[in-house]
Design a protein around this motif. Structure first.
Motif, mmCIF file in Angstrom:
data_model
loop_
_atom_site.group_PDB
_atom_site.id
_atom_site.type_symbol
_atom_site.label_atom_id
_atom_site.label_comp_id
_atom_site.label_asym_id
_atom_site.label_seq_id
_atom_site.Cartn_x
_atom_site.Cartn_y
_atom_site.Cartn_z
ATOM 1 N N GLU A 1 -36.323 73.151 4.158
ATOM 2 C CA GLU A 1 -37.694 72.939 4.769
ATOM 3 C C GLU A 1 -37.454 72.246 6.090
ATOM 4 O OE1 GLU A 1 -37.181 72.179 1.534
ATOM 5 O OE2 GLU A 1 -38.344 73.360 0.571
ATOM 6 N N MET A 2 -36.770 71.359 6.266
ATOM 7 C CA MET A 2 -36.596 70.496 7.503
ATOM 8 C C MET A 2 -35.574 71.710 8.497
ATOM 9 S SD MET A 2 -37.360 67.756 8.883
ATOM 10 C CE MET A 2 -37.087 67.553 10.718
ATOM 11 N N ILE A 3 -34.648 72.248 7.968
ATOM 12 C CA ILE A 3 -34.047 73.243 8.762
ATOM 13 C C ILE A 3 -34.990 74.286 9.270
ATOM 14 C CG2 ILE A 3 -32.454 75.179 8.695
ATOM 15 C CD1 ILE A 3 -30.577 73.846 6.627
ATOM 16 N N ASN A 4 -35.881 74.792 8.531
ATOM 17 C CA ASN A 4 -36.980 75.858 8.994
ATOM 18 C C ASN A 4 -37.697 74.991 10.116
ATOM 19 O OD1 ASN A 4 -36.055 77.776 7.213
ATOM 20 N ND2 ASN A 4 -37.678 77.267 5.710
ATOM 21 N N GLU A 5 -37.950 73.782 10.076
ATOM 22 C CA GLU A 5 -38.929 73.107 11.119
ATOM 23 C C GLU A 5 -37.868 72.871 12.113
ATOM 24 O OE1 GLU A 5 -42.148 71.912 11.027
ATOM 25 O OE2 GLU A 5 -42.128 73.049 9.077
ATOM 26 N N TYR A 6 -36.961 72.615 12.052
ATOM 27 C CA TYR A 6 -35.628 72.551 13.150
ATOM 28 C C TYR A 6 -35.882 74.046 14.259
ATOM 29 C CZ TYR A 6 -33.504 67.937 12.947
ATOM 30 O OH TYR A 6 -33.090 66.692 12.972
ATOM 31 N N LEU A 7 -35.813 74.976 13.322
ATOM 32 C CA LEU A 7 -35.507 76.300 13.919
ATOM 33 C C LEU A 7 -36.703 76.802 14.595
ATOM 34 C CD1 LEU A 7 -33.684 78.246 11.070
ATOM 35 C CD2 LEU A 7 -32.878 77.268 13.223
ATOM 36 N N LYS A 8 -37.984 76.078 13.816
ATOM 37 C CA LYS A 8 -39.376 76.874 14.630
ATOM 38 C C LYS A 8 -39.240 76.004 16.108
ATOM 39 C CE LYS A 8 -41.846 77.053 10.100
ATOM 40 N NZ LYS A 8 -43.029 76.572 9.719
ATOM 41 N N ALA A 9 -38.735 74.979 16.113
ATOM 42 C CA ALA A 9 -38.654 74.287 17.510
ATOM 43 C C ALA A 9 -38.210 74.944 18.439
ATOM 44 C CB ALA A 9 -38.114 72.820 17.345
ATOM 45 N N VAL A 10 -37.083 75.778 18.159
ATOM 46 C CA VAL A 10 -36.254 76.445 19.360
ATOM 47 C C VAL A 10 -36.974 77.417 20.262
ATOM 48 C CG1 VAL A 10 -34.276 78.095 19.660
ATOM 49 C CG2 VAL A 10 -34.073 76.261 17.795
ATOM 50 N N PRO A 11 -37.782 78.299 19.860
ATOM 51 C CA PRO A 11 -38.528 79.239 20.644
ATOM 52 C C PRO A 11 -39.741 78.415 21.226
ATOM 53 C CG PRO A 11 -39.116 79.760 18.391
ATOM 54 C CD PRO A 11 -38.116 78.719 18.351
ATOM 55 N N LEU A 12 -40.304 77.255 20.823
ATOM 56 C CA LEU A 12 -41.347 76.496 21.501
ATOM 57 C C LEU A 12 -40.625 75.657 22.584
ATOM 58 C CD1 LEU A 12 -43.139 74.939 18.244
ATOM 59 C CD2 LEU A 12 -43.842 76.766 19.832
ATOM 60 N N VAL A 13 -39.448 75.064 22.367
ATOM 61 C CA VAL A 13 -38.694 74.375 23.328
ATOM 62 C C VAL A 13 -38.463 75.608 24.465
ATOM 63 C CG1 VAL A 13 -36.641 73.473 24.315
ATOM 64 C CG2 VAL A 13 -37.747 72.554 22.021
ATOM 65 N N MET A 14 -37.900 76.736 24.230
ATOM 66 C CA MET A 14 -37.562 77.630 25.283
ATOM 67 C C MET A 14 -38.957 78.137 26.038
ATOM 68 S SD MET A 14 -34.792 79.988 23.050
ATOM 69 C CE MET A 14 -34.212 80.835 24.648
ATOM 70 N N SER A 15 -39.778 78.552 25.434
ATOM 71 C CA SER A 15 -41.091 78.784 25.991
ATOM 72 C C SER A 15 -41.812 77.609 26.828
ATOM 73 C CB SER A 15 -42.244 79.154 24.815
ATOM 74 O OG SER A 15 -43.436 79.768 25.563
ATOM 75 N N LYS A 16 -41.680 76.503 26.511
ATOM 76 C CA LYS A 16 -42.405 75.353 27.113
ATOM 77 C C LYS A 16 -41.289 75.042 28.365
ATOM 78 C CE LYS A 16 -43.690 70.417 26.729
ATOM 79 N NZ LYS A 16 -43.653 69.349 26.043
ATOM 80 N N CYS A 17 -40.266 74.959 28.406
ATOM 81 C CA CYS A 17 -39.349 74.744 29.503
ATOM 82 C C CYS A 17 -39.446 75.762 30.632
ATOM 83 C CB CYS A 17 -37.991 74.585 28.936
ATOM 84 S SG CYS A 17 -37.702 73.208 28.112
ATOM 85 N N LEU A 18 -39.590 77.074 30.032
ATOM 86 C CA LEU A 18 -39.447 78.248 30.931
ATOM 87 C C LEU A 18 -40.992 78.280 31.596
ATOM 88 C CD1 LEU A 18 -37.585 80.808 29.206
ATOM 89 C CD2 LEU A 18 -36.747 79.612 31.026
ATOM 90 N N SER A 19 -41.824 77.943 31.072
ATOM 91 C CA SER A 19 -43.293 77.931 31.488
ATOM 92 C C SER A 19 -43.430 76.800 32.294
ATOM 93 C CB SER A 19 -44.361 77.678 30.259
ATOM 94 O OG SER A 19 -45.817 77.391 30.996
ATOM 95 N N THR A 20 -42.824 75.596 32.254
ATOM 96 C CA THR A 20 -42.685 74.386 33.127
ATOM 97 C C THR A 20 -42.020 74.824 34.415
ATOM 98 O OG1 THR A 20 -42.944 72.925 31.283
ATOM 99 C CG2 THR A 20 -42.006 72.152 33.364
ATOM 100 N N ASN A 21 -41.040 75.649 34.202
ATOM 101 C CA ASN A 21 -40.313 75.891 35.423
ATOM 102 C C ASN A 21 -41.011 76.692 36.136
ATOM 103 O OD1 ASN A 21 -37.711 76.026 36.943
ATOM 104 N ND2 ASN A 21 -37.868 78.341 36.548
ATOM 105 N N LYS A 22 -41.675 77.527 35.736
ATOM 106 C CA LYS A 22 -42.521 78.992 36.294
ATOM 107 C C LYS A 22 -43.748 78.133 37.016
ATOM 108 C CE LYS A 22 -44.912 83.119 35.830
ATOM 109 N NZ LYS A 22 -45.510 84.271 34.863
ATOM 110 N N SER A 23 -44.333 77.343 36.505
ATOM 111 C CA SER A 23 -45.248 76.584 37.029
ATOM 112 C C SER A 23 -44.853 75.723 38.202
ATOM 113 C CB SER A 23 -45.914 75.517 36.305
ATOM 114 O OG SER A 23 -46.624 76.061 35.026
ATOM 115 N N GLY A 24 -43.534 75.121 38.069
ATOM 116 C CA GLY A 24 -42.972 74.425 39.170
ATOM 117 C C GLY A 24 -42.669 75.351 40.465
ATOM 118 N N GLU A 25 -42.250 76.325 40.254
ATOM 119 C CA GLU A 25 -41.813 77.303 41.350
ATOM 120 C C GLU A 25 -43.116 77.764 41.939
ATOM 121 O OE1 GLU A 25 -39.829 80.601 39.255
ATOM 122 O OE2 GLU A 25 -37.919 79.444 39.610
#
Length: 263
Positions: free
Chosen positions: A176-200
């Motif tokens: 269950e915890m592994i699945n929670e970790y894995l769910k965080a991966v696309p969320l982190v990627m999406s947030k970081c790329l969205s933040t960078n786009k907003s910054g640009e």
């Protein structure tokens, strides 16, 4: 966007491999041009040899190194996925950095200092580890790894580190915890790329605003100059009219005086 994933784990059953799968799926879903460099699968040799150094200094970079450098230069985003072993990256990835991030490609000396040559490139890092985040956090090890890796390598080369995620106790997690970790991966990627786009976009809007203000200032200056010239012309015209009026009055007075005398 060109997305390069550099992966360093020998096992296809590892938690790191699951992160690789999800990262690749996210990238393809976003329609990024995606390349994966699985260092163990391609048999990358991590040992920097004297012949490598001589070749690079002589302008003849070995083909194996040149190929990986081309991937680095091609990428806009580079995601590194590797386990933490002995508070650092696996030897194969460290050797990849040693051989590929070479002088003249990743950095150079300039104006008495060092200039990073990989500016504009974004970096994401996912690092599973056996020790818990809490334990490493207490002794400052997480900060130390970020400093030696994020600061000492990638920021040194001019790259923008978006996020370095450490997945603590990864080898002892329940499913269950592994699945929670894995769910965080696309969320982190999406947030970081969205933040960078907003910054640009923010920087672009700032430039547009500044350019607009400069244009307005130029127009105001132009209009002011025009008004000043018009005012000057009107002033000269008024002076001429006043002068004519005065001359007319003088002439009229002179004629009146002469008529008076004759009478």
């Amino acid at each position: 966007m060109n997305h390069l994933i550099v992966y360093a784990h020998p096992s296809s059953d590892s938690f790191s491999n699951k992160i690789l799968t999800i990262s690749k799926e996210f990238s393809v879903e976003k329609e990024y041009k995606t390349e994966v460099r699985d260092l163990y699968s391609i048999g990358f040799n991590p040992v920097l040899k004297n012949s490598d150094l001589k070749g690079m200094h002589g302008g003849e970079t070995p083909e194996e190194i040149k190929r990986e450098q081309n991937y680095i230069q091609w990428a806009d985003l580079i995601t590194f996925i590797y386990p933490v072993w002995w508070t650092g990256m696996p030897a194969i990835l460290k050797g990849y950095i040693d051989r590929v991030f070479s002088y003249g490609i990743a950095y150079k000396h300039a104006d008495g200092g060092v200039e990073g040559l990989l500016k504009g490139k974004m970096v994401l890092l996912f690092s599973p580890m056996g020790t818990s985040n809490e334990e490493y956090g207490k002794i400052g090890m997480l900060d130390s790894m970020k400093q030696t890796c994020d600061e000492g390598i990638f920021k040194f080369c001019g790259m923008k580190v978006m996020k370095h995620v450490f997945f603590g106790s990864a080898s002892n997690l329940e499913k269950e915890m592994i699945n929670e970790y894995l769910k965080a991966v696309p969320l982190v990627m999406s947030k970081c790329l969205s933040t960078n786009k907003s910054g640009e976009e923010g920087e672009q809007n700032k430039d547009i605003k500044e350019n607009g203000e400069n244009k307005d200032n130029k127009e105001d200056s132009k209009e002011s100059s025009k008004n000043s010239k018009d005012s000057s012309k009107n002033s000269d015209k008024d002076k001429a009219n006043n002068s004519k009026s005065e001359n007319k009055d003088i002439s009229s007075n002179k004629s009146s005086m002469e008529n008076s005398k004759s009478k």
